[in-house]
Design a protein around this motif. Structure first.
Motif, PDB file in Angstrom:
ATOM      1  N   ALA A  62       1.218  -0.934   0.374  1.00 48.01           N
ATOM      2  CA  ALA A  62       0.226  -0.358   0.303  1.00 48.01           C
ATOM      3  C   ALA A  62       1.063   1.293   0.153  1.00 48.01           C
ATOM      4  O   ALA A  62       2.041   0.815   0.197  1.00 48.01           O
ATOM      5  N   ASN A 106      -5.486  -0.953   7.618  1.00 44.51           N
ATOM      6  CA  ASN A 106      -5.318   0.041   6.785  1.00 44.51           C
ATOM      7  C   ASN A 106      -5.979   1.127   6.796  1.00 44.51           C
ATOM      8  O   ASN A 106      -7.395   1.780   7.770  1.00 44.51           O
ATOM      9  N   LEU A 165      -5.637   4.639   3.838  1.00 46.02           N
ATOM     10  CA  LEU A 165      -6.108   4.568   1.659  1.00 46.02           C
ATOM     11  C   LEU A 165      -7.287   4.583   1.398  1.00 46.02           C
ATOM     12  O   LEU A 165      -8.610   5.242   1.767  1.00 46.02           O
ATOM     13  N   LEU A 172      -6.419   1.049  -2.964  1.00 45.12           N
ATOM     14  CA  LEU A 172      -6.267  -0.579  -1.950  1.00 45.12           C
ATOM     15  C   LEU A 172      -5.619  -1.599  -2.306  1.00 45.12           C
ATOM     16  O   LEU A 172      -6.011  -1.844  -3.759  1.00 45.12           O
ATOM     17  N   ALA A 216     -10.971  -5.016   0.269  1.00 45.34           N
ATOM     18  CA  ALA A 216     -10.752  -3.884   1.614  1.00 45.34           C
ATOM     19  C   ALA A 216     -10.831  -2.873   2.099  1.00 45.34           C
ATOM     20  O   ALA A 216     -12.032  -2.189   1.356  1.00 45.34           O
ATOM     21  N   SER A 273     -10.801   1.187   4.097  1.00 48.34           N
ATOM     22  CA  SER A 273      -9.930   2.227   5.102  1.00 48.34           C
ATOM     23  C   SER A 273     -10.290   3.045   6.571  1.00 48.34           C
ATOM     24  O   SER A 273     -11.846   2.982   6.149  1.00 48.34           O
TER      25      SER A 273
END
Length: 263
Positions: free
Chosen positions: A72, A150, A153, A158, A163, A165
């Motif tokens: 990331a 996360n 982000l 991502l 996912a 954040s």
């Protein structure tokens, strides 16, 4: 949030935070492949990594389960690994350590007002989105527990389309302060785990209360690609998942879990 506007971790703050915790040393590096791999390498070189904490601003090859890698943008996550001494705890109790680490993360996030839950064995979810993951690896008498959370982000950054954040959930947080809170929460869980030589009833109840897996119809893909489909019925005393397939109980110690409904 562009990387240029993402603040660096405050090493001094983190070192002050650990003064009354399980942790005895905190290092922050700008970039590495994997914080878990680095701690394991330090142990292999003869260093006592029990109580060591390593954070990276950027991981080029963050490690997940089954050797999966991810990355990331710099300063967009909390990427951290800790070394946990297993002295006095039977291997039968080791399976609870990553689960309790996940519980510490989930409870820290819930303190922000986010309804985070735990997907056995290693994911912290908000709804169906993965907010954080845990990876535990054994090296000698120490277990290295890594976590990736996360933080800032954006959707186009991502590493996984499933996912999510904290910033996407409407929470802009100070990464250093949050990392400090995570270290305190992890320390409490580790100390209790060691004192109880595993997970006692209270810790197990806490975990089960935060579980999004229990009661769900799941597919478990086990090592060797064996599949089991059934209701996630229980977490046993060793932290393993018990799956009920039409009355046949199967105990799973490792595997990829997919929710088929109710999760």
């Amino acid at each position: 949030m562009p990387a240029t506007h993402r603040a660096a971790l405050n090493s001094e703050l983190l070192r002050n935070v650990i003064s009354n915790t399980e942790w005895r040393r905190v290092d922050v590096v700008e970039e590495t492949g994997s914080t878990n791999a680095d701690l394991i390498a330090r142990a292999a070189a003869g260093e006592d990594i029990a109580g060591a904490v390593l954070l990276a601003e950027y991981q080029s090859a963050g490690r997940g389960r089954h050797g999966r890698t991810w990355s990331a943008p710099p300063r967009s996550q909390i990427a951290m690994s800790v070394g946990v001494d297993t002295t006095g705890v039977s291997p039968d109790g080791w399976g609870w350590l990553p689960l309790l680490a996940g519980l510490a993360v989930a409870q820290t996030v819930r303190d922000l007002g986010i309804d985070a839950g735990l997907k056995w064995p290693n994911d912290i979810l908000v709804g169906t989105g993965k907010l954080a993951g845990i990876l535990a690896e054994v090296t000698g008498p120490v277990i290295v527990v890594g976590l990736g959370l996360n933080v800032s982000l954006t959707p186009d950054e991502l590493p996984d389309p499933n996912a999510v954040s904290l910033s996407m959930l409407g929470h802009d947080v100070d990464r250093s302060a949050l990392a400090g809170e995570l270290l305190i929460a992890l320390s409490r869980r580790v100390r209790h785990w060691r004192a109880m030589k595993g997970a006692d009833d209270d810790a197990a109840v806490d975990y089960r209360n935060h579980s999004t897996t229990l009661g769900a119809l799941v597919r478990a893909v086990l090592p060797g690609d064996t599949e089991i489909v059934g209701i996630a019925a229980a977490i046993d005393d060793s932290g393993r998942l018990v799956i009920d397939t039409d009355g046949t109980m199967t105990t799973v110690s490792a595997g990829d879990i997919t929710y088929l409904r109710n999760g």
